[in-house]
Design a protein around this motif. Sequence first.
Motif, PDB file in Angstrom:
ATOM      1  N   ARG A  49     -22.545  29.844  79.526  1.00 56.01           N
ATOM      2  CA  ARG A  49     -21.274  29.415  80.117  1.00 56.01           C
ATOM      3  C   ARG A  49     -20.106  30.128  79.451  1.00 56.01           C
ATOM      4  N   GLN A  50     -19.026  30.281  80.211  1.00 50.40           N
ATOM      5  CA  GLN A  50     -17.809  30.850  79.648  1.00 50.40           C
ATOM      6  C   GLN A  50     -17.242  29.882  78.621  1.00 50.40           C
ATOM      7  N   THR A  51     -16.672  30.411  77.568  1.00 48.33           N
ATOM      8  CA  THR A  51     -16.131  29.576  76.500  1.00 48.33           C
ATOM      9  C   THR A  51     -14.966  28.718  76.975  1.00 48.33           C
ATOM     10  N   LEU A  52     -14.032  29.326  77.690  1.00 49.78           N
ATOM     11  CA  LEU A  52     -12.837  28.602  78.104  1.00 49.78           C
ATOM     12  C   LEU A  52     -13.029  27.830  79.403  1.00 49.78           C
ATOM     13  N   ARG A  53     -14.006  28.201  80.174  1.00 46.85           N
ATOM     14  CA  ARG A  53     -14.300  27.519  81.449  1.00 46.85           C
ATOM     15  C   ARG A  53     -15.786  27.154  81.465  1.00 46.85           C
ATOM     16  N   THR A  54     -16.111  26.102  80.800  1.00 45.50           N
ATOM     17  CA  THR A  54     -17.521  25.750  80.603  1.00 45.50           C
ATOM     18  C   THR A  54     -18.242  25.381  81.902  1.00 45.50           C
TER      19      THR A  54
END
Length: 130
Positions: A49-54
Motif C-alpha cells: 500500500r502507498q504510505t500516505l494513501r493506505t
Amino acid sequence: MPLQQLVEYFNDRLEQEHNNGLRPFVLDNGAVHGVFGPICIGSRLSPLRQTLRTANVIGHIAQLNVSTIHKQTIPSSELEQYLAQPQAEQTNVESIINFDRMSRAVHMLNYLPQAHLDELVAPEKPQIHG
C-alpha cells in the motif's frame, strides 16, 4: 476463463512436453498449489500500500509456502540446508530451475484472480440449475 481451465492447460502442456503423466498444478479451495517431488508449494499474497494513501494497493508481495504433501511445514533451516547442498550433477541444476519456474507459475496463477477486475480469471463457481 475459469482458473481451473488454466490449471488444466498448464498441466496438459507439461504432460505433453515431458511425456510422463506429470500434472503438478492443483486448484484447491480457490488457491493453486504445485507438487514438486515430496513437497507442495503455494503462495501467500500480501498487498503493498502507498504510505500516505493506505487505501491504494500498488502491488503485492508473493511469499512462497512450502510444505510436505501431508501439509507439514518444512522448517526454514532444513530448507536452507537443501538449497546449500553442492550441485553434483546437471540434473540438480535442472531441478532447481524447474522448481523456480513452478514457484513463479504458482504465484502467477494465484495472483491472476486478484489482477482481473472483470473476473474473467476466477475459481470456477458451481453451476446452479433449477
